[in-house]
Design an enzyme around this catalytic site. Structure first.
Site, PDB file in Angstrom:
ATOM      1  N   CYS A   1       0.454   5.056   6.753  1.00  0.00           N
ATOM      2  CA  CYS A   1      -0.155   4.933   8.092  1.00  0.00           C
ATOM      3  C   CYS A   1       0.867   4.283   9.044  1.00  0.00           C
ATOM      4  CB  CYS A   1      -1.420   4.104   8.015  1.00  0.00           C
ATOM      5  SG  CYS A   1      -2.518   4.647   6.691  1.00  0.00           S
TER       6      CYS A   1
ATOM      7  N   CYS B   1     -19.144   2.659   8.635  1.00  0.00           N
ATOM      8  CA  CYS B   1     -18.368   2.008   9.694  1.00  0.00           C
ATOM      9  C   CYS B   1     -17.124   2.861   9.870  1.00  0.00           C
ATOM     10  CB  CYS B   1     -18.005   0.592   9.269  1.00  0.00           C
ATOM     11  SG  CYS B   1     -16.910  -0.249  10.427  1.00  0.00           S
TER      12      CYS B   1
ATOM     13  N   CYS C   1     -19.305  -5.883   4.521  1.00  0.00           N
ATOM     14  CA  CYS C   1     -18.567  -4.644   4.788  1.00  0.00           C
ATOM     15  C   CYS C   1     -17.293  -4.686   3.949  1.00  0.00           C
ATOM     16  CB  CYS C   1     -18.224  -4.554   6.279  1.00  0.00           C
ATOM     17  SG  CYS C   1     -17.370  -3.015   6.715  1.00  0.00           S
TER      18      CYS C   1
ATOM     19  N   ARG D   1     -17.537  -1.984  18.012  1.00  0.00           N
ATOM     20  CA  ARG D   1     -16.830  -3.234  17.706  1.00  0.00           C
ATOM     21  C   ARG D   1     -15.472  -3.292  18.404  1.00  0.00           C
ATOM     22  NH1 ARG D   1     -20.161  -5.305  13.811  1.00  0.00           N
ATOM     23  NH2 ARG D   1     -21.338  -3.723  12.664  1.00  0.00           N
TER      24      ARG D   1
ATOM     25  N   CYS E   1       0.582   0.523  10.262  1.00  0.00           N
ATOM     26  CA  CYS E   1       0.130  -0.549   9.375  1.00  0.00           C
ATOM     27  C   CYS E   1       1.258  -1.404   8.787  1.00  0.00           C
ATOM     28  CB  CYS E   1      -0.707   0.044   8.248  1.00  0.00           C
ATOM     29  SG  CYS E   1      -1.469  -1.239   7.233  1.00  0.00           S
TER      30      CYS E   1
ATOM     31  N   CYS F   1       0.840  -1.202   0.000  1.00  0.00           N
ATOM     32  CA  CYS F   1       0.000   0.000   0.000  1.00  0.00           C
ATOM     33  C   CYS F   1       0.883   1.263   0.000  1.00  0.00           C
ATOM     34  CB  CYS F   1      -0.915  -0.004   1.218  1.00  0.00           C
ATOM     35  SG  CYS F   1      -2.011   1.428   1.233  1.00  0.00           S
TER      36      CYS F   1
HETATM   37  N1  SAM Z   1      -6.592   0.455   3.236  1.00  0.00           N
HETATM   38  C1  SAM Z   1      -7.831   0.691   3.850  1.00  0.00           C
HETATM   39  C2  SAM Z   1      -7.850   1.958   4.641  1.00  0.00           C
HETATM   40  O1  SAM Z   1      -6.965   2.175   5.460  1.00  0.00           O
HETATM   41  O2  SAM Z   1      -8.775   2.722   4.482  1.00  0.00           O
HETATM   42  C3  SAM Z   1      -8.348  -0.431   4.675  1.00  0.00           C
HETATM   43  C4  SAM Z   1      -7.566  -1.362   5.495  1.00  0.00           C
HETATM   44  S1  SAM Z   1      -6.999  -0.783   7.053  1.00  0.00           S
HETATM   45  C5  SAM Z   1      -5.998  -2.120   7.532  1.00  0.00           C
HETATM   46  C6  SAM Z   1      -8.364  -0.692   8.154  1.00  0.00           C
HETATM   47  C7  SAM Z   1      -8.119  -0.184   9.556  1.00  0.00           C
HETATM   48  O3  SAM Z   1      -7.465  -1.180  10.321  1.00  0.00           O
HETATM   49  C8  SAM Z   1      -7.249   1.034   9.736  1.00  0.00           C
HETATM   50  O4  SAM Z   1      -7.915   2.224   9.490  1.00  0.00           O
HETATM   51  C9  SAM Z   1      -6.847   0.924  11.194  1.00  0.00           C
HETATM   52  O5  SAM Z   1      -7.777   1.592  12.023  1.00  0.00           O
HETATM   53  C10 SAM Z   1      -6.902  -0.576  11.465  1.00  0.00           C
HETATM   54  N2  SAM Z   1      -5.539  -1.108  11.672  1.00  0.00           N
HETATM   55  C11 SAM Z   1      -4.600  -1.303  10.720  1.00  0.00           C
HETATM   56  N3  SAM Z   1      -3.469  -1.763  11.264  1.00  0.00           N
HETATM   57  C12 SAM Z   1      -3.663  -1.844  12.601  1.00  0.00           C
HETATM   58  C13 SAM Z   1      -2.861  -2.232  13.713  1.00  0.00           C
HETATM   59  N4  SAM Z   1      -1.586  -2.612  13.558  1.00  0.00           N
HETATM   60  N5  SAM Z   1      -3.415  -2.194  14.938  1.00  0.00           N
HETATM   61  C14 SAM Z   1      -4.692  -1.808  15.114  1.00  0.00           C
HETATM   62  N6  SAM Z   1      -5.498  -1.426  14.095  1.00  0.00           N
HETATM   63  C15 SAM Z   1      -5.002  -1.437  12.864  1.00  0.00           C
HETATM   64 FE1  SF4 Z   2      -2.773   1.286   3.364  1.00  0.00          FE
HETATM   65 FE2  SF4 Z   2      -2.634   0.166   5.753  1.00  0.00          FE
HETATM   66 FE3  SF4 Z   2      -3.068   2.762   5.552  1.00  0.00          FE
HETATM   67 FE4  SF4 Z   2      -5.000   1.028   4.806  1.00  0.00          FE
HETATM   68  S1  SF4 Z   2      -4.190   1.307   6.876  1.00  0.00           S
HETATM   69  S2  SF4 Z   2      -4.329   2.857   3.720  1.00  0.00           S
HETATM   70  S3  SF4 Z   2      -3.722  -0.635   4.020  1.00  0.00           S
HETATM   71  S4  SF4 Z   2      -1.207   1.686   4.894  1.00  0.00           S
END
Ligand code: SAM
Ligand code: SF4
Ligand code: DTB
Length: 359
Positions: A65, A196, A136, A274, A68, A61
């Site tokens: 973030c 959501c 979802c 959730r 992530c 990606c």
């Molecule tokens: N790429 C998409 C986005 O970010 O919009 C969707 C996938 S993303 C993994 C969905 C959510 O998972 C993120 O917004 C974050 O809140 C949560 N998330 C991701 N990695 C995480 C982590 N290591 N610990 C807790 N929550 C996490």
């Molecule tokens: Fe990409 Fe992870 Fe951010 Fe979703 S949360 S936009 S998968 S970097």
């Protein structure tokens, strides 16, 4: 003495930050008592929805973030994959349904879906919906047209998190803004899908950021129907995972996490709250407190998108101990004609359909 924080069951969108800060400041027993009172006025007290997550496109990606594992900016060694084919996704959904899930969430590691991906995405939505599960998706930012396509396919919810307070947001993500997120949420709302939207606790933020996070959600023109509260899963090679490894005291305190769940429940009485990522390292007692504070959904199985999860056997044992029952499917919204369904074998709902006595 407990201030009567909500005099009636009216749903409010005019919460002030000071009111939410006052909630967080309540003695824990008063806060959880109030959350449970609100919860019982709007939801079945001993029912928790089982949801299953599937990563339909993992890794690679371009967003940064800081939490992530799937970002190209992180050094997690995660192998990037292409979008899964529709058939494989529907097989996984059938398996989830046969294990008692009533909600199937599909996540893709994208900044936004490409128009060329949309036909397959639409087929996934139609297929999962035809199995009678709530659907979802979380695919990143959506254009107005893409949101409309998903709504027409019958997608029930779109997940797009604000993740933290507006003030802290830029310290966590630099490749898109808080306003970008709100814009996608507007497109989702306008399309008629349910929203959501939640975030992560335990990213080294302050109490004031947690207040700001709940305040941002609770003052949206319409509350998200679904509010995931994640506890950071620290992943080595991500900015925040590494920060937590270096400063163990930064890990969120369990009681502070429970307070955040309770504040979500009280301020957004009708929403599903959730208990999402982070359960794997949470004790049963902390999870029980989260349910008492108004959480009414968990992710099942031993994997979230890429991170480990508690696993069905552990959860079945916990539900039995707590006398919690798995929520039964709700009637899906009217949508397109059912597509052929898949089956993966014996129904295992009974396992999680507890209330039965512990082993
Ligand atoms: N790429 C998409 C986005 O970010 O919009 C969707 C996938 S993303 C993994 C969905 C959510 O998972 C993120 O917004 C974050 O809140 C949560 N998330 C991701 N990695 C995480 C982590 N290591 N610990 C807790 N929550 C996490
Ligand atoms: Fe990409 Fe992870 Fe951010 Fe979703 S949360 S936009 S998968 S970097
Ligand atoms: C959300 O807020 N939590 C879920 C769901 N929305 C998609 C995702 C949690 C992901 C946890 C980290 C991982 O598995 O990589």
């Amino acid at each position: 003495m407990l201030k009567q924080v909500q005099h009636d069951e009216e749903v409010r969108n005019d919460w002030t930050r000071a009111e939410i800060a006052d909630l967080f400041d309540l003695p824990l027993m008063d806060l959880v008592f109030e959350a449970q009172r609100v919860h019982r006025a709007h939801h079945a007290p001993n029912e928790v929805q089982l949801s299953t997550l599937l990563s339909i496109k993992t890794g690679g990606c371009p967003e940064d973030c800081g939490y992530c594992s799937q970002s190209v900016h992180a050094e997690t060694g995660l192998k990037a994959t292409k979008l899964m084919d529709v058939r494989a996704v529907l097989q996984a959904a059938a398996q989830a349904r046969d294990h008692g899930s009533t909600r199937f969430c599909m996540g893709a590691a994208w900044r936004n879906p490409k128009d060329r991906d949309m036909p397959a995405i639409v087929e996934m939505v139609k297929g999962v919906r035809a199995m009678g599960m709530e659907t979802c998706m979380t695919l990143g930012m959506l254009s107005e047209t893409q949101a409309r396509m998903l709504a027409e396919a019958g997608l029930d919810y779109y997940n797009h998190n604000i993740d933290t307070s507006p003030e802290r947001y830029n310290a966590v993500i630099s490749t898109r803004t808080f306003e970008d997120r709100l814009e996608t949420l507007d497109h989702v709302r306008a399309s008629g899908m349910s929203v959501c939207c939640g975030g992560i606790v335990g990213m080294g933020e302050t109490r004031d950021d947690r207040v700001g996070f709940i305040h941002a959600l609770a003052t949206l023109p319409q509350h998200p129907e679904s509010v995931p509260v994640n506890a950071l899963v620290p992943v080595k090679g991500t900015v925040l995972g590494d920060m937590l490894a270096d400063t163990p005291l930064a890990k969120i305190d369990d009681i502070e996490f429970v307070r955040t769940v309770a504040a979500a429940r009280i301020t957004m009485p009708e929403s599903m709250v959730r208990l999402s990522a982070g359960r794997e390292s949470m004790s049963e007692s902390t999870q029980a407190l989260c349910f008492l504070a108004g959480a009414n959904s968990i992710f099942t199985g031993d994997k979230l998108l890429t991170a480990p999860n508690a696993g069905d056997d552990k959860d079945a044992a916990m539900f039995a101990k707590l006398g919690i029952k798995a929520m039964h499917p709700q009637s899906p919204r009217p949508g397109p004609d059912p597509a052929p369904t898949f089956s993966s074998g014996a129904c295992a709902r009974e396992k999680m359909d507890a209330g039965s006595s512990p082993a």
